[in-house]
Design an enzyme around this catalytic site. Structure first.
Site, mmCIF file in Angstrom:
data_model
loop_
_atom_site.group_PDB
_atom_site.id
_atom_site.type_symbol
_atom_site.label_atom_id
_atom_site.label_comp_id
_atom_site.label_asym_id
_atom_site.label_seq_id
_atom_site.Cartn_x
_atom_site.Cartn_y
_atom_site.Cartn_z
ATOM 1 N N LYS A 1 0.896 -1.154 0.000
ATOM 2 C CA LYS A 1 0.000 0.000 0.000
ATOM 3 C C LYS A 1 0.933 1.202 0.000
ATOM 4 O O LYS A 1 1.620 1.487 0.987
ATOM 5 C CB LYS A 1 -0.882 -0.029 1.261
ATOM 6 N N CYS B 1 12.482 8.356 12.772
ATOM 7 C CA CYS B 1 11.977 7.606 13.924
ATOM 8 C C CYS B 1 13.034 7.560 15.029
ATOM 9 O O CYS B 1 12.707 7.313 16.190
ATOM 10 C CB CYS B 1 11.550 6.208 13.512
ATOM 11 N N GLU C 1 6.274 -0.402 13.264
ATOM 12 C CA GLU C 1 7.286 0.428 13.919
ATOM 13 C C GLU C 1 6.642 1.795 14.057
ATOM 14 O O GLU C 1 6.361 2.450 13.060
ATOM 15 C CB GLU C 1 8.529 0.425 13.020
ATOM 16 N N GLY D 1 4.928 4.015 10.713
ATOM 17 C CA GLY D 1 4.073 5.200 10.680
ATOM 18 C C GLY D 1 3.646 5.601 12.067
ATOM 19 O O GLY D 1 4.387 5.406 13.046
ATOM 20 N N SER D 2 2.433 6.135 12.157
ATOM 21 C CA SER D 2 1.988 6.710 13.430
ATOM 22 C C SER D 2 1.481 5.634 14.389
ATOM 23 O O SER D 2 1.044 4.561 13.973
ATOM 24 C CB SER D 2 0.860 7.713 13.173
ATOM 25 N N GLY E 1 -2.411 5.172 13.529
ATOM 26 C CA GLY E 1 -2.691 4.367 12.335
ATOM 27 C C GLY E 1 -2.213 2.938 12.524
ATOM 28 O O GLY E 1 -2.919 1.973 12.202
ATOM 29 N N GLY E 2 -1.006 2.796 13.088
ATOM 30 C CA GLY E 2 -0.437 1.462 13.287
ATOM 31 C C GLY E 2 -1.263 0.648 14.258
ATOM 32 O O GLY E 2 -1.525 -0.542 14.041
ATOM 33 N N GLU F 1 6.073 11.035 21.566
ATOM 34 C CA GLU F 1 6.782 11.524 20.377
ATOM 35 C C GLU F 1 6.075 12.732 19.764
ATOM 36 O O GLU F 1 4.869 12.726 19.579
ATOM 37 C CB GLU F 1 6.845 10.404 19.326
HETATM 38 P P1 NAP Z 1 0.223 7.196 9.300
HETATM 39 O O1 NAP Z 1 -0.823 8.229 9.396
HETATM 40 O O2 NAP Z 1 0.264 6.168 10.361
HETATM 41 O O3 NAP Z 1 0.023 6.475 7.875
HETATM 42 C C1 NAP Z 1 0.852 5.413 7.441
HETATM 43 C C2 NAP Z 1 0.094 4.602 6.408
HETATM 44 O O4 NAP Z 1 -0.977 3.888 7.030
HETATM 45 C C3 NAP Z 1 -0.564 5.459 5.333
HETATM 46 O O5 NAP Z 1 -0.531 4.752 4.111
HETATM 47 C C4 NAP Z 1 -1.982 5.609 5.832
HETATM 48 O O6 NAP Z 1 -2.905 5.865 4.807
HETATM 49 C C5 NAP Z 1 -2.224 4.251 6.463
HETATM 50 N N1 NAP Z 1 -3.187 4.306 7.545
HETATM 51 C C6 NAP Z 1 -3.121 5.080 8.661
HETATM 52 N N2 NAP Z 1 -4.180 4.837 9.457
HETATM 53 C C7 NAP Z 1 -4.924 3.892 8.844
HETATM 54 C C8 NAP Z 1 -6.150 3.238 9.170
HETATM 55 N N3 NAP Z 1 -6.807 3.508 10.296
HETATM 56 N N4 NAP Z 1 -6.633 2.330 8.297
HETATM 57 C C9 NAP Z 1 -5.971 2.056 7.144
HETATM 58 N N5 NAP Z 1 -4.826 2.657 6.788
HETATM 59 C C10 NAP Z 1 -4.305 3.564 7.617
HETATM 60 O O7 NAP Z 1 1.663 7.818 9.226
HETATM 61 P P2 NAP Z 1 2.241 9.003 8.291
HETATM 62 O O8 NAP Z 1 1.240 9.436 7.296
HETATM 63 O O9 NAP Z 1 3.513 8.504 7.780
HETATM 64 O O10 NAP Z 1 2.604 10.179 9.267
HETATM 65 C C11 NAP Z 1 1.714 10.681 10.221
HETATM 66 C C12 NAP Z 1 2.374 10.652 11.583
HETATM 67 O O11 NAP Z 1 2.992 9.380 11.795
HETATM 68 C C13 NAP Z 1 3.504 11.632 11.787
HETATM 69 O O12 NAP Z 1 3.063 12.896 12.161
HETATM 70 C C14 NAP Z 1 4.300 10.957 12.865
HETATM 71 O O13 NAP Z 1 3.776 11.280 14.119
HETATM 72 C C15 NAP Z 1 4.127 9.502 12.624
HETATM 73 N N6 NAP Z 1 5.273 8.830 11.968
HETATM 74 C C16 NAP Z 1 6.158 8.189 12.761
HETATM 75 C C17 NAP Z 1 7.213 7.525 12.181
HETATM 76 C C18 NAP Z 1 8.199 6.787 13.026
HETATM 77 O O14 NAP Z 1 9.095 6.210 12.477
HETATM 78 N N7 NAP Z 1 8.071 6.768 14.312
HETATM 79 C C19 NAP Z 1 7.399 7.518 10.815
HETATM 80 C C20 NAP Z 1 6.471 8.183 10.016
HETATM 81 C C21 NAP Z 1 5.407 8.832 10.626
HETATM 82 P P3 NAP Z 1 -3.424 7.380 4.585
HETATM 83 O O15 NAP Z 1 -2.254 8.151 4.089
HETATM 84 O O16 NAP Z 1 -4.520 7.218 3.587
HETATM 85 O O17 NAP Z 1 -3.919 7.857 5.938
#
Ligand code: NAP
Length: 504
Positions: free
Chosen positions: A182, A300, A263, A239-240, A243-244, A389
């Site tokens: 994805k 991260c 992660e 990711g977040s 979401g994770g 974080e």
């Molecule tokens: P994210 O919002 O968790 O999204 C990552 C992926 O998962 C995207 O493809 C997203 O699709 C999908 N997704 C998220 N929630 C979902 C759900 N409920 N159902 C199905 N798919 C879902 O992360 P991000 O867009 O990379 O960044 C947002 C935040 O994540 C940042 O502000 C940061 O806090 C955190 N982040 C942390 C790290 C780390 O390594 N710790 C790395 C990157 C980001 P969509 O784009 O369609 O929502």
């Protein structure tokens, strides 16, 4: 070589468009329209992946190694175009994209070498003991086998090394697992050109087209259908936490639960031993400023918290860090959403009781400047939010009363990807009192350095207790990442002639 995205999904060897589209939101350059995935496409891709597994999952390691090396060649052949689309979509500088491409190609070649070596299979043999009393022992052999089709979610903050063709995909393919990605909607064109590279490698190596599919889009329905598909066996995600966790829970709620290797988040605290703070506080503060703001703090492994013992040296450390951070200025964040989350996180900290604003400037639209806050050990212990974080260039200095309070803080931490000790030889006793706590909290503990910059190698652990990851036995970087996509199988009295190739 220029690259103009066509905006389609790669489903089992075919470029497929869908009716609904979204428009990319590049940091600079032209926006493009991209098809949005559907649950039907997910099913098509996963069914093809399952079909591909019957050949790919039983292929010779030498053939899979050749495949991984061919993908690396195809990426290199598109080097300039990848850098151009990657910088446009993410706002990351060219040098970063070039470095990340090197890392992406390097990890594909490393996995090729790793599977050729074969030690990862952990082959074991208990030979038959036909005369053993009171019962004979059967002949038992064991080997690690690939688990089947895997889903991967590309990360926003590493458009190459952790995304479409990043470490999750490389390690799954090395294991023999077909992959359905994805793509992250923040860099869909970059995802598309990486998918082109793997598509070309699949054709050159004569593999089943279902070995790899990429589904693009910004919706959650098809992404959730992917992790819930009965033929998906595991998920790799960066990711977040929100979401994770949502996807992790969906995996656990399936009729047949599957592992979710997420992660998710880490503040990567640094602990300063007294003599290191006294002798090198200002130097470390300058190094911290560089590490904290690398990639606009969107790593991260960004070290967000520094724990020091209160006193004049702590004050000197805070002002040295502030002096080093101030000239850095505004940097472009990866997406509007990440910039919004950064502002919200900063405001929450700024409004917390007992937090002093040391350096504040601005953060408008997609640009963010570094922020520095300071608080006491007691205030930090009283407010859980101060240990969460904030994704971006935000640092917090926690001034503790003594080593006892520092150890209490370490014990109170949530799971981390990394913890760092800054120490001199004369600090050994204090460091030794912290290390047993830190190793229970983090996947990686380091001394006298900064955690940003994760080496891709045999000994790397990029994971840790929740919420750093959802599976503390796993790493998403380094050769041990392959273990996530393998499963041990015992073969009892099975004739050699029909054993898996790797046991032959
Ligand atoms: P994210 O919002 O968790 O999204 C990552 C992926 O998962 C995207 O493809 C997203 O699709 C999908 N997704 C998220 N929630 C979902 C759900 N409920 N159902 C199905 N798919 C879902 O992360 P991000 O867009 O990379 O960044 C947002 C935040 O994540 C940042 O502000 C940061 O806090 C955190 N982040 C942390 C790290 C780390 O390594 N710790 C790395 C990157 C980001 P969509 O784009 O369609 O929502």
């Amino acid at each position: 070589m220029t690259f103009t995205p066509h905006g389609k999904h790669l489903i089992a060897g075919e470029w497929v468009g869908t009716e609904r589209t979204f428009t990319s939101s590049p940091a600079h350059g032209d926006a493009h329209d991209f098809s949005v995935g559907t649950t039907e496409l997910v099913d098509h891709a996963v069914q093809a992946a399952e079909e591909a597994f019957w050949s790919f999952g039983y292929s010779a390691r030498a053939d899979r190694a050749a495949f991984l090396n061919t993908i690396a060649d195809e990426i290199e052949a598109r080097a300039d175009a990848i850098t151009a689309i990657g910088t446009s979509e993410t706002g990351l500088p060219e040098g970063r994209l070039q470095g990340e491409r090197g890392r992406t190609v390097g990890q594909l070649r490393l996995f090729a070498q790793h599977i050729l070596d074969g030690a990862y299979l952990d082959r074991r043999h208990d030979a038959a003991l036909p005369d053993r009393q009171p019962l004979p022992r059967p002949d038992i052999k064991m080997v690690q086998r690939p688990i089947g089709p895997v889903a991967v979610f590309g990360a926003s903050n590493f458009p190459l090394a952790f995304s479409t063709l990043g470490g999750d995909t490389a390690s799954a393919l090395a294991a023999g697992c077909p992959v359905v990605v994805k793509g992250h909607a923040a860099h869909p064109g970059t995802g598309e050109i990486m998918a082109e590279a793997i598509h070309a490698a699949i054709q050159k190596c004569g593999l089943h087209a279902g070995v790899f599919s990429l589904i693009q889009g910004d919706g959650h329905d098809f992404a959730q259908a992917l992790v819930q598909h009965p033929l998906i066996n595991a998920v790799g995600f960066t990711g977040s936490l929100r979401g994770g966790r949502a996807l992790f829970d969906l995996c656990a709620q399936r009729p047949e639960p599957i592992p979710f290797f997420g992660e998710l988040g880490s503040v990567n605290p640094m602990f300063f031993m007294p003599n290191a703070l006294e002798n090198r506080g200002a130097d470390i503060a300058a190094g911290w400023a560089a590490s904290l703001t690398m990639g606009a703090g969107q790593f991260c492994t960004n070290p967000g918290i520094a724990v020091v013992i209160d006193g004049p040296q702590a004050d000197a450390f805070v002002s040295a860090a502030s002096d080093a951070l101030e000239p850095i200025g505004a940097q472009t964040m990866l997406t509007d959403g990440i910039a919004d989350a950064y502002r919200a996180g900063r405001d929450k900290i700024a409004g917390a009781k007992g937090v002093q604003e040391v350096l504040t400037s601005m953060c408008d639209s997609r640009n963010a400047t570094p922020y520095l806050f300071a608080t006491t050990g007691q205030e930090w212990l009283n407010n859980h939010a101060l240990g969460e974080e904030v994704f971006g260039p935000l640092g917090m200095v926690v001034k503790v009363a003594d080593m006892d309070e520092m150890r209490t803080i370490a014990k109170r931490l949530e799971g981390q990807l990394t913890c760092t000790l800054h120490m001199e030889d004369s600090d050994l006793d204090d460091a030794a009192s912290l290390l047993p706590i830190l190793e229970r909290k983090a996947g990686r503990v380091l001394a006298n350095g900064f955690p940003t910059g994760v080496e891709v190698c045999d000994t790397m652990v990029h994971g840790g207790p929740y919420p750093a990851s959802t599976n503390f036995g796993a790493t998403s970087v380094g050769t041990m990442a392959i273990r996530r996509f393998l499963r041990p199988v015992s073969y009892q009295n099975i004739p050699d002639a029909i054993l898996p190739l790797d046991l032959g």
